[in-house]
Design a protein around this motif. Structure first.
Motif, PDB file in Angstrom:
ATOM      1  N   THR A 351       0.844  -1.194   0.000  1.00 19.81           N
ATOM      2  CA  THR A 351       0.000   0.000   0.000  1.00 19.81           C
ATOM      3  C   THR A 351       0.876   1.239   0.000  1.00 19.81           C
ATOM      4  O   THR A 351       2.100   1.163   0.119  1.00 19.81           O
ATOM      5  CB  THR A 351      -0.908   0.054   1.248  1.00 19.81           C
ATOM      6  OG1 THR A 351      -0.125   0.430   2.400  1.00 19.81           O
ATOM      7  CG2 THR A 351      -1.574  -1.289   1.513  1.00 19.81           C
ATOM      8  N   LEU A 352       0.244   2.391  -0.091  1.00 19.83           N
ATOM      9  CA  LEU A 352       0.976   3.658  -0.029  1.00 19.83           C
ATOM     10  C   LEU A 352       1.226   4.105   1.411  1.00 19.83           C
ATOM     11  O   LEU A 352       1.601   5.254   1.653  1.00 19.83           O
ATOM     12  CB  LEU A 352       0.214   4.739  -0.796  1.00 19.83           C
ATOM     13  CG  LEU A 352       0.140   4.526  -2.310  1.00 19.83           C
ATOM     14  CD1 LEU A 352      -0.630   5.658  -2.973  1.00 19.83           C
ATOM     15  CD2 LEU A 352       1.529   4.397  -2.918  1.00 19.83           C
ATOM     16  N   ASN A 353       1.038   3.170   2.345  1.00 24.71           N
ATOM     17  CA  ASN A 353       1.370   3.416   3.745  1.00 24.71           C
ATOM     18  C   ASN A 353       2.444   2.430   4.226  1.00 24.71           C
ATOM     19  O   ASN A 353       2.649   2.257   5.426  1.00 24.71           O
ATOM     20  CB  ASN A 353       0.117   3.292   4.624  1.00 24.71           C
ATOM     21  CG  ASN A 353       0.349   3.753   6.050  1.00 24.71           C
ATOM     22  OD1 ASN A 353       0.941   4.804   6.290  1.00 24.71           O
ATOM     23  ND2 ASN A 353      -0.087   2.956   7.013  1.00 24.71           N
ATOM     24  N   GLU A 354       3.133   1.792   3.288  1.00 27.65           N
ATOM     25  CA  GLU A 354       4.102   0.759   3.667  1.00 27.65           C
ATOM     26  C   GLU A 354       5.229   1.364   4.494  1.00 27.65           C
ATOM     27  O   GLU A 354       5.857   2.345   4.101  1.00 27.65           O
ATOM     28  CB  GLU A 354       4.668   0.085   2.415  1.00 27.65           C
ATOM     29  CG  GLU A 354       5.623  -1.058   2.732  1.00 27.65           C
ATOM     30  CD  GLU A 354       5.937  -1.917   1.511  1.00 27.65           C
ATOM     31  OE1 GLU A 354       6.909  -2.687   1.579  1.00 27.65           O
ATOM     32  OE2 GLU A 354       5.211  -1.813   0.491  1.00 27.65           O
ATOM     33  N   HIS A 355       5.484   0.747   5.660  1.00 26.01           N
ATOM     34  CA  HIS A 355       6.531   1.269   6.541  1.00 26.01           C
ATOM     35  C   HIS A 355       7.089   0.163   7.422  1.00 26.01           C
ATOM     36  O   HIS A 355       6.503  -0.912   7.550  1.00 26.01           O
ATOM     37  CB  HIS A 355       5.988   2.411   7.413  1.00 26.01           C
ATOM     38  CG  HIS A 355       4.909   1.978   8.359  1.00 26.01           C
ATOM     39  ND1 HIS A 355       3.571   1.997   8.011  1.00 26.01           N
ATOM     40  CD2 HIS A 355       4.953   1.516   9.635  1.00 26.01           C
ATOM     41  CE1 HIS A 355       2.841   1.572   9.032  1.00 26.01           C
ATOM     42  NE2 HIS A 355       3.665   1.269  10.037  1.00 26.01           N
ATOM     43  N   ILE A 356       8.220   0.451   8.025  1.00 23.37           N
ATOM     44  CA  ILE A 356       8.820  -0.454   8.994  1.00 23.37           C
ATOM     45  C   ILE A 356       8.975   0.265  10.325  1.00 23.37           C
ATOM     46  O   ILE A 356       8.926   1.498  10.393  1.00 23.37           O
ATOM     47  CB  ILE A 356      10.201  -0.961   8.526  1.00 23.37           C
ATOM     48  CG1 ILE A 356      11.192   0.203   8.400  1.00 23.37           C
ATOM     49  CG2 ILE A 356      10.080  -1.735   7.227  1.00 23.37           C
ATOM     50  CD1 ILE A 356      12.636  -0.220   8.232  1.00 23.37           C
ATOM     51  N   GLU A 357       9.165  -0.525  11.372  1.00 22.70           N
ATOM     52  CA  GLU A 357       9.521   0.021  12.675  1.00 22.70           C
ATOM     53  C   GLU A 357      11.045   0.044  12.754  1.00 22.70           C
ATOM     54  O   GLU A 357      11.699  -0.999  12.664  1.00 22.70           O
ATOM     55  CB  GLU A 357       8.916  -0.824  13.783  1.00 22.70           C
ATOM     56  CG  GLU A 357       7.390  -0.811  13.764  1.00 22.70           C
ATOM     57  CD  GLU A 357       6.784  -1.763  14.776  1.00 22.70           C
ATOM     58  OE1 GLU A 357       7.499  -2.140  15.738  1.00 22.70           O
ATOM     59  OE2 GLU A 357       5.606  -2.124  14.617  1.00 22.70           O
ATOM     60  N   ILE A 358      11.598   1.220  12.886  1.00 17.79           N
ATOM     61  CA  ILE A 358      13.048   1.392  12.767  1.00 17.79           C
ATOM     62  C   ILE A 358      13.813   0.584  13.806  1.00 17.79           C
ATOM     63  O   ILE A 358      14.872   0.021  13.509  1.00 17.79           O
ATOM     64  CB  ILE A 358      13.411   2.887  12.856  1.00 17.79           C
ATOM     65  CG1 ILE A 358      12.844   3.631  11.632  1.00 17.79           C
ATOM     66  CG2 ILE A 358      14.920   3.088  12.923  1.00 17.79           C
ATOM     67  CD1 ILE A 358      12.975   5.138  11.697  1.00 17.79           C
ATOM     68  N   ASP A 359      13.271   0.479  15.022  1.00 17.52           N
ATOM     69  CA  ASP A 359      14.012  -0.273  16.034  1.00 17.52           C
ATOM     70  C   ASP A 359      14.103  -1.759  15.718  1.00 17.52           C
ATOM     71  O   ASP A 359      14.923  -2.476  16.296  1.00 17.52           O
ATOM     72  CB  ASP A 359      13.421  -0.051  17.439  1.00 17.52           C
ATOM     73  CG  ASP A 359      11.958  -0.453  17.552  1.00 17.52           C
ATOM     74  OD1 ASP A 359      11.394  -1.003  16.595  1.00 17.52           O
ATOM     75  OD2 ASP A 359      11.374  -0.213  18.633  1.00 17.52           O
ATOM     76  N   SER A 360      13.280  -2.239  14.778  1.00 17.49           N
ATOM     77  CA  SER A 360      13.372  -3.655  14.407  1.00 17.49           C
ATOM     78  C   SER A 360      14.569  -3.939  13.500  1.00 17.49           C
ATOM     79  O   SER A 360      14.928  -5.096  13.302  1.00 17.49           O
ATOM     80  CB  SER A 360      12.077  -4.124  13.728  1.00 17.49           C
ATOM     81  OG  SER A 360      11.934  -3.591  12.421  1.00 17.49           O
ATOM     82  N   LEU A 361      15.195  -2.889  12.942  1.00 16.91           N
ATOM     83  CA  LEU A 361      16.380  -3.117  12.113  1.00 16.91           C
ATOM     84  C   LEU A 361      17.484  -3.765  12.937  1.00 16.91           C
ATOM     85  O   LEU A 361      18.082  -4.782  12.534  1.00 16.91           O
ATOM     86  CB  LEU A 361      16.875  -1.800  11.512  1.00 16.91           C
ATOM     87  CG  LEU A 361      15.963  -1.120  10.491  1.00 16.91           C
ATOM     88  CD1 LEU A 361      16.520   0.255  10.115  1.00 16.91           C
ATOM     89  CD2 LEU A 361      15.807  -1.985   9.241  1.00 16.91           C
ATOM     90  N   THR A 362      17.759  -3.218  14.089  1.00 21.64           N
ATOM     91  CA  THR A 362      18.795  -3.783  14.963  1.00 21.64           C
ATOM     92  C   THR A 362      18.366  -5.143  15.493  1.00 21.64           C
ATOM     93  O   THR A 362      19.162  -6.099  15.507  1.00 21.64           O
ATOM     94  CB  THR A 362      19.080  -2.820  16.124  1.00 21.64           C
ATOM     95  OG1 THR A 362      19.566  -1.582  15.595  1.00 21.64           O
ATOM     96  CG2 THR A 362      20.105  -3.404  17.068  1.00 21.64           C
ATOM     97  N   GLU A 363      17.128  -5.232  15.915  1.00 20.75           N
ATOM     98  CA  GLU A 363      16.605  -6.481  16.478  1.00 20.75           C
ATOM     99  C   GLU A 363      16.731  -7.632  15.477  1.00 20.75           C
ATOM    100  O   GLU A 363      17.215  -8.726  15.816  1.00 20.75           O
ATOM    101  CB  GLU A 363      15.145  -6.276  16.863  1.00 20.75           C
ATOM    102  CG  GLU A 363      14.397  -7.506  17.322  1.00 20.75           C
ATOM    103  CD  GLU A 363      12.920  -7.202  17.484  1.00 20.75           C
ATOM    104  OE1 GLU A 363      12.562  -6.560  18.499  1.00 20.75           O
ATOM    105  OE2 GLU A 363      12.120  -7.590  16.600  1.00 20.75           O
ATOM    106  N   ARG A 364      16.317  -7.394  14.236  1.00 20.61           N
ATOM    107  CA  ARG A 364      16.310  -8.477  13.246  1.00 20.61           C
ATOM    108  C   ARG A 364      17.700  -8.746  12.669  1.00 20.61           C
ATOM    109  O   ARG A 364      17.994  -9.867  12.258  1.00 20.61           O
ATOM    110  CB  ARG A 364      15.303  -8.151  12.151  1.00 20.61           C
ATOM    111  CG  ARG A 364      13.871  -8.025  12.681  1.00 20.61           C
ATOM    112  CD  ARG A 364      13.453  -9.289  13.442  1.00 20.61           C
ATOM    113  NE  ARG A 364      12.322  -9.096  14.309  1.00 20.61           N
ATOM    114  CZ  ARG A 364      11.216  -9.859  14.288  1.00 20.61           C
ATOM    115  NH1 ARG A 364      11.125 -10.848  13.420  1.00 20.61           N
ATOM    116  NH2 ARG A 364      10.253  -9.628  15.142  1.00 20.61           N
ATOM    117  N   ALA A 365      18.553  -7.724  12.639  1.00 21.77           N
ATOM    118  CA  ALA A 365      19.937  -7.966  12.229  1.00 21.77           C
ATOM    119  C   ALA A 365      20.627  -8.868  13.248  1.00 21.77           C
ATOM    120  O   ALA A 365      21.380  -9.789  12.883  1.00 21.77           O
ATOM    121  CB  ALA A 365      20.685  -6.645  12.085  1.00 21.77           C
TER     122      ALA A 365
END
Length: 376
Positions: A351-365
């Motif tokens: 959708t045109l609201n596609e987003h991520i939660e930034i703190d999950s970048l570190t968590e998932r890395a």
């Protein structure tokens, strides 16, 4: 050094991920997908990976296979499997530009699935920078056509998976942050109605509208949806002149089922809609299919390892079977231990609201790094 001590920093990851997101790569634009593969190939080559660019076919872009340096390279190891195509056409950045708002980062394809792919590559980057070696060799395979059912690269994925012990698929995390250990079956169909043309102004009664017939079929097909098998029409093409009764109409149908027997019954119901006896001919042909993936002992054991790593990081990782296909359908159905949807958290994919939660970048890395450094 423990995987939790690797210096992952979301603020440092965002600029690199932004470059990937702003390289728009819709499935049907092979050149655009290839540009995205160029970016990923450069970053993996900089890690010392052996890069192989595999030409595309069927009109799709090419694939990227990268084998990370390892003393046991060539023996069964870990396959990281992801797709670089998105559903967003080139130009979507005008309506959905990359932007940061608090803990959210927006952009086309950022959740599905460039975010997960990027943090997985970042995990490998930090592992190598720390001078660590994974117990098993790692292969990265990025493909160009998952959003349309993987018609051109299924055999490539399956053959590569067969050479490895485990498969990691960094598709977006489930809404509760959990992962996927099974997926429903998905079948695609091509539907065509063939009518009789006439002038819509002075000979309307002489025509037989393919569009009108298709409209009736759409209602009939979507009414077939039940608890165990769903049907939806997502694409329709027809007509060139409003003053002509349409002579043909084409549509695409998606069916999803929890069990293979339910899908088989759904396939039969769809194919039975073909009818050449009336004034308007109805033709139904089967497209690409993703098999049911049911978690077996190997996948569940891999999940338990992944869950224990998540606990060390500080969160509980649930698991479930899920609708919505991925290339994990193929590898899981082959019986190869597969952990899916370990990518970033977020919402609004497609959708045109596609987003991520930034703190999950570190968590998932950290989670990816933990798997790379733990699996044996």
């Amino acid at each position: 050094m423990n995987f939790k001590e690797l210096p992952f920093d979301a603020g440092q990851m965002l600029p690199g991920l932004r470059t990937w997101v702003e390289c728009e790569s819709p499935t049907f634009d092979a050149a655009a997908v290839n540009r995205m593969m160029d970016l990923a190939a450069y970053e993996l080559a900089a890690l010392g990976a052996e890069i192989e660019r595999i030409p595309g076919r069927m009109g799709f872009g090419g694939s990227l296979r990268a084998r990370l340096p390892h003393k046991n390279k060539g023996t069964p190891g870990i396959l990281l499997s992801g797709h670089m195509d998105t559903v967003h056409p080139v130009g979507t950045l005008q309506g959905l530009p990359f932007r940061v708002d608090g803990n959210k980062a927006y952009g086309p394809g950022i959740q599905d699935m460039k975010g997960g792919n990027y943090v997985s590559v970042e995990a490998l980057r930090q592992i190598l920078a720390a001078g660590l070696e994974t117990p098993l060799p790692v292969t990265v395979l990025f493909t160009p056509d998952e959003e349309v059912g993987t018609p051109s690269t299924r055999d490539l994925i399956e053959n590569e998976a067969a050479r490895n012990k485990y498969v990691m698929v960094p598709e977006p995390a489930r809404p509760d942050g959990g992962c996927v250990t099974g997926r429903y079956a998905i079948a695609r169909f091509n539907l065509k109605t063939v009518g009789r043309p006439s002038h819509a102004g002075w000979a309307l009664k002489d025509g037989r509208s393919a569009i009108a017939a298709m409209a009736r079929k759409v209602l009939e097909i979507e009414a077939m949806t039940g608890e165990d098998c769903t049907f939806s029409v997502g694409v329709i093409h027809a007509g060139q002149w409003v003053n002509c009764v349409s002579s043909s109409c084409a549509a695409e149908v998606l069916s999803m089922a929890k069990r293979q027997e339910d899908l088989d019954e759904g396939v039969k119901r769809m194919l039975d809609l073909s009818d050449a006896s009336g004034d308007v001919i109805v033709e139904v042909t089967r497209g690409v299919t993703r098999p049911v993936w049911e978690a077996d002992a190997g996948t569940l054991a891999l999940y338990e390892i992944t869950r224990s790593l998540a606990k060390e990081i500080g969160f509980d990782l649930t698991h479930a079977s899920a609708g919505g296909g991925s290339d994990g359908n193929f590898t899981g159905a082959m019986g190869i231990p597969t952990i899916d949807s370990i990518g970033v958290r977020g919402a609004g994919l497609h959708t045109l609201n596609e987003h991520i939660e930034i703190d999950s970048l570190t968590e998932r890395a950290k989670l990816a790094a933990g798997l790379f450094l733990t699996l044996t």
